[in-house]
Motif scaffolding. Structure first.
Motif, PDB file in Angstrom:
ATOM      1  N   THR A 188      23.550  34.207 -71.965  1.00  0.00           N
ATOM      2  CA  THR A 188      24.254  35.355 -71.374  1.00  0.00           C
ATOM      3  C   THR A 188      25.617  34.913 -70.819  1.00  0.00           C
ATOM      4  O   THR A 188      25.715  33.889 -70.154  1.00  0.00           O
ATOM      5  CB  THR A 188      23.409  35.949 -70.229  1.00  0.00           C
ATOM      6  N   HIS A 189      26.652  35.694 -71.113  1.00  0.00           N
ATOM      7  CA  HIS A 189      27.978  35.429 -70.547  1.00  0.00           C
ATOM      8  C   HIS A 189      28.114  36.296 -69.298  1.00  0.00           C
ATOM      9  O   HIS A 189      28.263  37.517 -69.403  1.00  0.00           O
ATOM     10  CB  HIS A 189      29.082  35.785 -71.548  1.00  0.00           C
ATOM     11  N   LEU A 190      28.021  35.652 -68.158  1.00  0.00           N
ATOM     12  CA  LEU A 190      28.122  36.376 -66.890  1.00  0.00           C
ATOM     13  C   LEU A 190      29.543  36.241 -66.340  1.00  0.00           C
ATOM     14  O   LEU A 190      30.018  35.129 -66.117  1.00  0.00           O
ATOM     15  CB  LEU A 190      27.118  35.788 -65.886  1.00  0.00           C
ATOM     16  N   THR A 191      30.198  37.370 -66.147  1.00  0.00           N
ATOM     17  CA  THR A 191      31.544  37.354 -65.581  1.00  0.00           C
ATOM     18  C   THR A 191      31.500  38.014 -64.216  1.00  0.00           C
ATOM     19  O   THR A 191      30.978  39.131 -64.076  1.00  0.00           O
ATOM     20  CB  THR A 191      32.537  38.098 -66.501  1.00  0.00           C
ATOM     21  N   ILE A 192      32.014  37.315 -63.220  1.00  0.00           N
ATOM     22  CA  ILE A 192      32.013  37.864 -61.866  1.00  0.00           C
ATOM     23  C   ILE A 192      33.459  38.213 -61.486  1.00  0.00           C
ATOM     24  O   ILE A 192      34.348  37.363 -61.560  1.00  0.00           O
ATOM     25  CB  ILE A 192      31.413  36.844 -60.863  1.00  0.00           C
ATOM     26  N   ALA A 193      33.650  39.481 -61.145  1.00  0.00           N
ATOM     27  CA  ALA A 193      34.991  39.953 -60.782  1.00  0.00           C
ATOM     28  C   ALA A 193      35.167  39.804 -59.272  1.00  0.00           C
ATOM     29  O   ALA A 193      34.517  40.499 -58.489  1.00  0.00           O
ATOM     30  CB  ALA A 193      35.170  41.408 -61.218  1.00  0.00           C
ATOM     31  N   LEU A 194      36.013  38.870 -58.880  1.00  0.00           N
ATOM     32  CA  LEU A 194      36.171  38.520 -57.468  1.00  0.00           C
ATOM     33  C   LEU A 194      37.656  38.530 -57.103  1.00  0.00           C
ATOM     34  O   LEU A 194      38.432  37.823 -57.723  1.00  0.00           O
ATOM     35  CB  LEU A 194      35.577  37.109 -57.282  1.00  0.00           C
ATOM     36  N   ASN A 195      38.004  39.321 -56.134  1.00  0.00           N
ATOM     37  CA  ASN A 195      39.403  39.680 -55.873  1.00  0.00           C
ATOM     38  C   ASN A 195      40.015  40.206 -57.173  1.00  0.00           C
ATOM     39  O   ASN A 195      41.080  39.767 -57.613  1.00  0.00           O
ATOM     40  CB  ASN A 195      40.237  38.527 -55.307  1.00  0.00           C
ATOM     41  N   TYR A 196      39.306  41.138 -57.754  1.00  0.00           N
ATOM     42  CA  TYR A 196      39.720  41.752 -59.022  1.00  0.00           C
ATOM     43  C   TYR A 196      40.167  43.194 -58.797  1.00  0.00           C
ATOM     44  O   TYR A 196      39.515  43.957 -58.070  1.00  0.00           O
ATOM     45  CB  TYR A 196      38.551  41.729 -60.029  1.00  0.00           C
ATOM     46  N   GLY A 197      41.256  43.544 -59.472  1.00  0.00           N
ATOM     47  CA  GLY A 197      41.704  44.938 -59.519  1.00  0.00           C
ATOM     48  C   GLY A 197      42.315  45.147 -60.889  1.00  0.00           C
ATOM     49  O   GLY A 197      43.087  44.295 -61.359  1.00  0.00           O
ATOM     50  N   GLY A 198      41.986  46.234 -61.541  1.00  0.00           N
ATOM     51  CA  GLY A 198      42.503  46.481 -62.884  1.00  0.00           C
ATOM     52  C   GLY A 198      44.027  46.565 -62.915  1.00  0.00           C
ATOM     53  O   GLY A 198      44.676  46.006 -63.799  1.00  0.00           O
ATOM     54  N   ARG A 199      44.606  47.227 -61.918  1.00  0.00           N
ATOM     55  CA  ARG A 199      46.066  47.365 -61.895  1.00  0.00           C
ATOM     56  C   ARG A 199      46.723  46.009 -61.635  1.00  0.00           C
ATOM     57  O   ARG A 199      47.736  45.663 -62.243  1.00  0.00           O
ATOM     58  CB  ARG A 199      46.494  48.365 -60.823  1.00  0.00           C
ATOM     59  N   ASP A 200      46.125  45.253 -60.724  1.00  0.00           N
ATOM     60  CA  ASP A 200      46.647  43.913 -60.423  1.00  0.00           C
ATOM     61  C   ASP A 200      46.569  43.033 -61.677  1.00  0.00           C
ATOM     62  O   ASP A 200      47.493  42.278 -61.985  1.00  0.00           O
ATOM     63  CB  ASP A 200      45.815  43.297 -59.290  1.00  0.00           C
ATOM     64  N   GLU A 201      45.478  43.149 -62.400  1.00  0.00           N
ATOM     65  CA  GLU A 201      45.296  42.346 -63.618  1.00  0.00           C
ATOM     66  C   GLU A 201      46.368  42.694 -64.669  1.00  0.00           C
ATOM     67  O   GLU A 201      46.975  41.807 -65.277  1.00  0.00           O
ATOM     68  CB  GLU A 201      43.901  42.604 -64.200  1.00  0.00           C
ATOM     69  N   VAL A 202      46.615  44.005 -64.841  1.00  0.00           N
ATOM     70  CA  VAL A 202      47.617  44.432 -65.828  1.00  0.00           C
ATOM     71  C   VAL A 202      49.014  43.978 -65.377  1.00  0.00           C
ATOM     72  O   VAL A 202      49.824  43.515 -66.189  1.00  0.00           O
ATOM     73  CB  VAL A 202      47.562  45.961 -66.069  1.00  0.00           C
ATOM     74  N   ALA A 203      49.270  44.046 -64.072  1.00  0.00           N
ATOM     75  CA  ALA A 203      50.582  43.603 -63.558  1.00  0.00           C
ATOM     76  C   ALA A 203      50.757  42.099 -63.782  1.00  0.00           C
ATOM     77  O   ALA A 203      51.816  41.645 -64.241  1.00  0.00           O
ATOM     78  CB  ALA A 203      50.713  43.945 -62.080  1.00  0.00           C
ATOM     79  N   ARG A 204      49.708  41.316 -63.483  1.00  0.00           N
ATOM     80  CA  ARG A 204      49.807  39.863 -63.698  1.00  0.00           C
ATOM     81  C   ARG A 204      49.976  39.548 -65.177  1.00  0.00           C
ATOM     82  O   ARG A 204      50.729  38.646 -65.567  1.00  0.00           O
ATOM     83  CB  ARG A 204      48.576  39.149 -63.116  1.00  0.00           C
TER      84      ARG A 204
END
Ligand code: IPE
Ligand code: IPE
Ligand code: MG
Length: 252
Positions: free
Chosen positions: A141-157
């Motif tokens: 299983t590929h487990l991904t943990i989103a920590l200090n994650y924001g979709g808008r922040d991710e797209v901006a980065r």
């Protein structure tokens, strides 16, 4: 990790057919605070109870054909909470990683983190790196943990990195298309989620996987995260397998 969780699927379930279920499930684990409040306990009590549910859900994935599981643990907006809650959560994440490291590594779970690590404390980031490295050869299983994650922040980065590549001549602006941008996202090695589940009765996505979930199926369920079980995940995967995903096309 212990025995497989008890999930009983009906014989007719389309989940039992190859590729019938969601290959990638993403979960917004919400409702810890309300769960604790209902018991007259502090919010952190709910977060601890919530963290305990993760193991069972991860263990259920192989039996359901879920290869990728992505869990929303802390958003870029969650810093707005009290200092006590934020510090308690950060300490919980450190403890969770240390405690689960061995089990995840030996049970063939590959762990990744998405989100901006810059604002996280060095001790936590070190543990996150260690967990990623110690599980990088696993192919279960590929487990991904989103920590200090924001979709808008991710797209901006992502856009910032893409712009650097253009400025430095590594990328031609003419070549930027729907295939290019996701290569800069934190999730670049993951497929898009097929099913996004949010617990706690709120029908919003709170800045989770904005780009990636464009064609996901959604389930907003009343269960508070600390009450969520593998059995409920099984039912939701079964319901997913009965849906008709058209991606804008018309069946002929
Ligand atoms: C989700 O539970 C966990 C995090 C956001 C860190 P909440 O803490 O949001 O619980 P509720 O929504 O207040 O019940
Ligand atoms: C979303 O839950 C974030 C996580 C589950 C980690 P929130 O509780 O922070 O979202 P809102 O505030 O209800 O939108
Ligand atoms: Mg909440």
């Amino acid at each position: 990790m212990s025995k497989s969780p008890d999930i009983t699927l009906q014989e007719s379930s389309p989940l039992l057919q190859e590729g019938g279920g969601p290959g990638h499930v993403a979960i917004i684990m919400d409702g810890n605070g309300r769960w604790a409040q209902a018991r007259g306990r502090p919010r952190l009590f709910g977060h601890h109870a919530g963290a305990k549910r993760v193991r069972e859900v991860v263990e259920a994935c192989p039996g359901l054909g879920v290869k990728y599981l992505t869990m929303f643990a802390f958003s870029t907006e969650n810093w707005k909470r009290t200092q006590t809650e934020v510090a308690g959560l950060m300490s919980l994440f450190r403890r969770y990683i240390s405690k689960e490291m061995k089990a995840l590594a030996t049970r063939n779970v590959r762990v990744r983190f998405i989100g901006d690590r810059m604002r996280l404390d060095a001790k936590l980031v070190k543990l996150m790196d260690k967990l990623e490295v110690s599980t990088e050869c696993n192919d279960g299983t590929h487990l991904t943990i989103a920590l200090n994650y924001g979709g808008r922040d991710e797209v901006a980065r992502a856009t910032k990195r893409l712009a650097c590549d253009v400025a430095e001549g590594r990328l031609n602006p003419e070549d930027v298309d729907e295939e290019t941008l996701p290569r800069y996202l934190d999730t670049h090695v993951l497929p898009d989620p097929d099913l996004v589940i949010r617990t706690s009765g709120e029908a919003r996505i709170s800045n989770f996987l904005l780009w990636q979930s464009a064609y996901a199926e959604y389930e907003f369920i009343e269960t508070l995260w600390p009450d969520f079980t593998a059995k409920e995940l099984g039912s939701l995967c079964d319901r997913y397998a009965r849906r008709d995903r058209r991606f804008g096309a018309v069946k002929t």
